[in-house]
Every structure is written in structure tokens, then in C-alpha cells.
Design a protein around this motif. Structure first.
Motif, PDB file in Angstrom:
ATOM      1  N   UNK A  67      -2.068   2.565  -1.442  1.00 31.64           N
ATOM      2  CA  UNK A  67      -1.679   2.544   0.478  1.00 31.64           C
ATOM      3  C   UNK A  67      -1.849   2.823   1.289  1.00 31.64           C
ATOM      4  N   UNK A  68      -2.356   4.312   1.457  1.00 24.51           N
ATOM      5  CA  UNK A  68      -2.571   5.356   1.699  1.00 24.51           C
ATOM      6  C   UNK A  68      -4.390   5.124   2.265  1.00 24.51           C
ATOM      7  N   UNK A  87       6.460  -4.999  10.385  1.00 19.43           N
ATOM      8  CA  UNK A  87       7.112  -3.838  10.739  1.00 19.43           C
ATOM      9  C   UNK A  87       6.613  -2.637   9.684  1.00 19.43           C
ATOM     10  N   UNK A 102       2.406  -2.244  10.726  1.00 23.73           N
ATOM     11  CA  UNK A 102       0.963  -2.267  10.981  1.00 23.73           C
ATOM     12  C   UNK A 102       0.172  -1.663   9.862  1.00 23.73           C
ATOM     13  N   UNK A 103       0.464   0.121   9.738  1.00 23.58           N
ATOM     14  CA  UNK A 103      -0.587   0.319   8.486  1.00 23.58           C
ATOM     15  C   UNK A 103      -0.325   0.789   7.402  1.00 23.58           C
ATOM     16  N   UNK A 104       0.489  -0.029   7.083  1.00 26.52           N
ATOM     17  CA  UNK A 104       0.811  -0.184   4.952  1.00 26.52           C
ATOM     18  C   UNK A 104       1.563  -0.774   4.850  1.00 26.52           C
ATOM     19  N   UNK A 105       0.536  -1.200   3.412  1.00 30.83           N
ATOM     20  CA  UNK A 105       1.547  -2.414   2.668  1.00 30.83           C
ATOM     21  C   UNK A 105       2.792  -1.672   1.497  1.00 30.83           C
ATOM     22  N   UNK A 106       4.049  -2.089   1.535  1.00 27.47           N
ATOM     23  CA  UNK A 106       4.911  -1.229   0.744  1.00 27.47           C
ATOM     24  C   UNK A 106       5.093  -1.746  -0.739  1.00 27.47           C
ATOM     25  N   UNK A 165      -4.709   2.272   4.489  1.00 32.08           N
ATOM     26  CA  UNK A 165      -4.403   2.910   6.064  1.00 32.08           C
ATOM     27  C   UNK A 165      -5.741   3.825   6.686  1.00 32.08           C
ATOM     28  N   UNK A 197       1.881   4.569  -3.444  1.00 30.61           N
ATOM     29  CA  UNK A 197       1.298   5.456  -2.059  1.00 30.61           C
ATOM     30  C   UNK A 197      -0.341   5.803  -2.271  1.00 30.61           C
TER      31      UNK A 197
END
Lengths: 77, 349
Positions: free
Chosen positions: A50-51, A37, A39-43, A54, A47
Motif C-alpha cells: 500500500x505504501x 475514502x 485517495x492515497x491508499x488501498x486497504x 502511495x 501495508x
């Protein structure tokens, strides 16, 4: 879809989490990602972190596009 | 000889009740009525068979009340004592095709009455049921009725008369339902015959065609990524908020092309996912997690890539037919080419 893009003559990199599917389908340049859900991030990260994650993944994808391959390669390093 | 008795199943649309807004119409039995596609079947039956009843059911009603609807319909079919049961044809209507398959399977297995249906090869019902029942291939729209009805009717007569059914190739139904027979020669002999024919350059026919593994060789690498125009594409269903083109949450029937000129990142107030096959919370919170526009813009600004292409292409890869996905990408790949895109990043969820 990656195959049709490849067939049209445009190099393509597939960024996905379930790499076995990508291999079965026939993508040539594959970059594994984080989770289905996101693929290019990790909640779980903040912020900025995470970027960074990515960006790291996208840079891997760019590297894959710059790399000569003869067949299917998973860029997992 | 008396006429064969046929019961025919159709949906609310072909019964003339209505379209999507009437898809919740409950199942009903209409004794003695020949409706819509039944007329085409009737024309092909001539004097050999008659449709003694038509069962009509809304596609959503069937899908949402499958057990109840099946039980009810089975009861009606049993009362009518048909020699053969026909459903559809459903063409490329997914729920209808699935309903045709499900009801045929139930009639065949529970009542031991031969069944036949028809649908487009990519109808999801085809893959689900072609191993279990006779499914005739049709065109993808009702324009194919005039071709489909005579084939299905002829085959139904054969089933009703309990004639011997040949292979899918002889009869015309979709391969999948297996017919057992005793070959005259044993396997080793057949294999040697085939080999000899092959060596002699004579025609021969494989008994088990291998699935096609369609490989596409990789394109050469990008020599200078700092000059390249790169496009983002996804099967993760990222769309502008509100999903303006109504891309389906599963079995997508279209792809979207969206302009991101001047868009620096994908925020939750302007973008979301239409994908119905994964938990959308994270993608909706920050759509960049699926389609990394923010990072691509940074790389563009820093001169690490030439340019991010001003359009992205998206569809929902959830239960979407391979042939559809293939078609969408083949189409937008040509657009990407025409726009001078050098490379693509495709993301999947």
C-alpha cells in the motif's frame, strides 16, 4: 482551494478521485487517485504494498509539479 | 383600511430562549406577541401592518422534525389568517436559514399566503430556496438587522397589499425567483438593440448574465524539486485525534493548521478525519491514506524533495460553501508564501 493557492503564486497539484470536479473547479495540475475514502491508499493491499502505491502516486504528483503546463492537465499516465 | 396581518417566524435564539443548548425547543405559537426582530419589523410597518402572532421554533427541533414542525406551524398560520408571512432574517445561521426557507415555501405553497425571508447570501438556505421564495440578502450577522428589517418590512407590505412585484433588481431580493412579464419588444429586436448599443460604445444591459468562470493560469513548474519545500493540504478533514479545533463535519466554518515537525507518519492513535461526507474507516485506520506524510518523509530523507513543510492545512470539504473554501485557502496560501513554501500537494476525498 487549489485555485486560491495557484492565485497566490504557488504551483499546486490536486490529487483527487473525482477528476471531473477538479476540472470544473479549475485545478491545473491534476493527479487521479484510488477512491474517495482512501485517495492515497488501498486497504486491500498489505501495508508495504500500500505504501508503495502511495509513493507511486506522490511521485506522479511531484512529476506534475515539475512539468510545464499551459492549462488544465490530468496526469493519468 | 385595516392593518395588514403578519405572522412572524423566528428561532429560539432570537426569541431569547437560548443558544445551541436550547436548539431542541419545540415549535410554539405566541399570539399577540412581537418578539426580538419583530420589533424592528414593527417599527418599519408603522400603522400599515401588525404582527398578530410570532411562531418560535428551535433550529435543531425544526431540522430533526421537519414534517411534524411544518404541519404544526402551517396549522397555526392558517388560524391566524395573515396577509403575509415573514421568517427571520436568519443571517448566516445555516439551520435557521434552511428552516426559514422551508417554512416559507410550505406557507406559500400550502396556504397560498405570500412570504418573505432574509439571510446571508452564503447561508445554505439561500441556494436552496431563492428560486422558490423571496429571499432578501442580509449581512452575515445580526448586526445587519437594522438594514434588513426595513427592506423586508417594506417588501412584505407590498406583498400584503398585492401590489405588482418587480424584478429582483428593482425589489432587492436575491435573483432566483423568476417574475414573468411581457416585454414590449420581441427578442430579436432587443438583441439587435443591444448589439447596436455595444458597437456604439453605449451602455447596455444583458438579460442573462453568464456565470463567471474564474480561471487561474498555472504557475511555472518547479525547476528543481530536490530543493523545493512542499506543503501538504487537504479537504479530506485530517486532524489531530480529537479534532482540537472542532472543525465541522460538514459545512466547515474553519480550517486547521497543524505542526508536523518530527512526525514521520500519520497513525490512527494521533490523527483522524473530521469529514462527515465519506466513510471514515479507512482514513481513521491510516490517515496517511488521505494526507501522505509517511511517503513525503521518505522522499525527504532520500533527498528526492527539499523539505516537507512543517505545517499542514486542512478543512472539511463536505457541503462547505465555495466562498468559505476560497477564503480559507486564500488565507493560508499567504501563510505558505510567507513561510517560503515552493509547491503544494492538495488532496481531496
Amino acid at each position: 482551494m487549489v485555485k486560491e493557492i495557484e492565485r497566490a503564486g504557488i504551483p499546486v497539484v490536486h490529487m483527487c478521485t473525482i477528476t471531473p470536479i477538479s476540472l470544473t473547479v479549475g485545478a491545473n495540475r491534476i493527479v487521479p487517485t484510488i477512491a474517495i475514502p482512501h485517495p492515497l491508499g488501498n486497504p486491500a493491499l498489505d501495508k508495504a504494498e500500500e505504501k508503495k502505491l502511495r509513493r507511486h502516486l506522490v511521485e506522479k504528483a511531484l512529476k506534475a509539479l515539475e512539468t510545464h503546463v499551459d492549462g488544465q492537465v490530468v496526469f493519468d499516465k | 383600511m385595516s392593518k395588514l396581518r403578519v405572522v412572524h417566524y423566528i428561532n429560539q435564539f432570537f426569541a431569547g430562549i437560548g443558544g445551541e443548548e436550547k436548539a431542541d425547543t419545540p415549535a410554539e405559537l405566541r399570539v399577540g406577541e412581537v418578539i426580538g426582530p419583530g420589533m424592528a419589523l414593527k417599527a418599519s410597518f408603522g400603522e400599515e401592518a401588525e404582527i398578530v402572532a410570532t411562531i418560535v421554533c428551535g433550529d435543531s427541533y425544526f431540522a430533526e422534525n421537519m414534517d411534524k414542525a411544518k404541519e404544526q406551524i402551517i396549522g397555526w398560520v392558517k388560524e391566524q389568517k395573515p396577509d403575509v408571512f415573514i421568517a427571520g432574517p436568519a443571517f448566516n445561521a445555516g439551520r435557521y436559514g434552511t428552516a426559514c426557507g422551508a417554512i416559507c415555501e410550505a406557507v406559500q405553497n400550502k396556504l397560498n399566503i405570500p412570504v418573505v425571508t432574509g439571510m446571508y447570501i452564503e447561508n445554505p438556505g439561500a441556494d436552496m430556496y431563492k428560486n422558490k421564495i423571496y429571499v432578501f440578502p442580509t449581512k452575515d450577522s445580526a448586526a445587519g438587522m437594522k438594514d434588513a428589517a426595513p427592506l423586508m418590512a417594506k417588501f412584505a407590505l407590498k406583498l400584503g397589499k398585492k401590489e405588482k412585484i418587480g424584478s429582483s433588481k428593482e425589489e432587492g431580493f436575491m435573483p432566483g425567483k423568476r417574475i414573468n412579464f411581457f416585454a414590449e419588444k420581441r427578442g430579436s429586436e432587443r438583441a439587435v438593440d443591444m448589439l447596436l448599443a455595444k458597437i456604439a460604445g453605449k451602455p447596455f444591459e444583458t438579460e442573462y448574465p453568464m456565470p463567471e468562470f474564474d480561471k487561474v493560469a498555472p504557475n511555472p513548474e518547479i525547476k528543481d524539486i530536490t530543493k523545493a519545500t512542499i506543503a501538504l493540504c487537504t479537504s479530506g478533514g485530517i486532524v489531530p485525534k480529537g479534532n482540537p479545533d472542532h472543525i465541522e463535519s460538514s459545512n466547515a466554518l474553519k480550517y486547521g493548521e497543524y505542526d508536523i515537525t518530527g512526525v514521520m507518519e500519520l497513525t490512527s492513535d494521533k490523527y483522524e478525519t473530521a469529514h462527515g461526507g465519506y466513510d471514515p474507516v479507512y482514513a481513521n485506520e491510516r490517515p496517511d491514506r488521505v494526507l501522505p506524510v509517511d511517503v513525503m518523509r521518505d522522499l525527504e530523507k532520500e533527498g528526492k524533495i527539499g523539505k516537507l513543510h512543517n505545517k499542514f492545512y486542512t478543512t472539511v470539504g463536505n457541503g462547505t460553501a465555495v466562498a468559505s473554501a476560497k477564503k480559507y485557502a486564500a488565507e493560508y496560501a499567504q501563510k505558505l508564501k510567507a513561510d517560503g513554501v515552493d509547491a503544494v500537494i492538495m488532496t481531496s476525498t
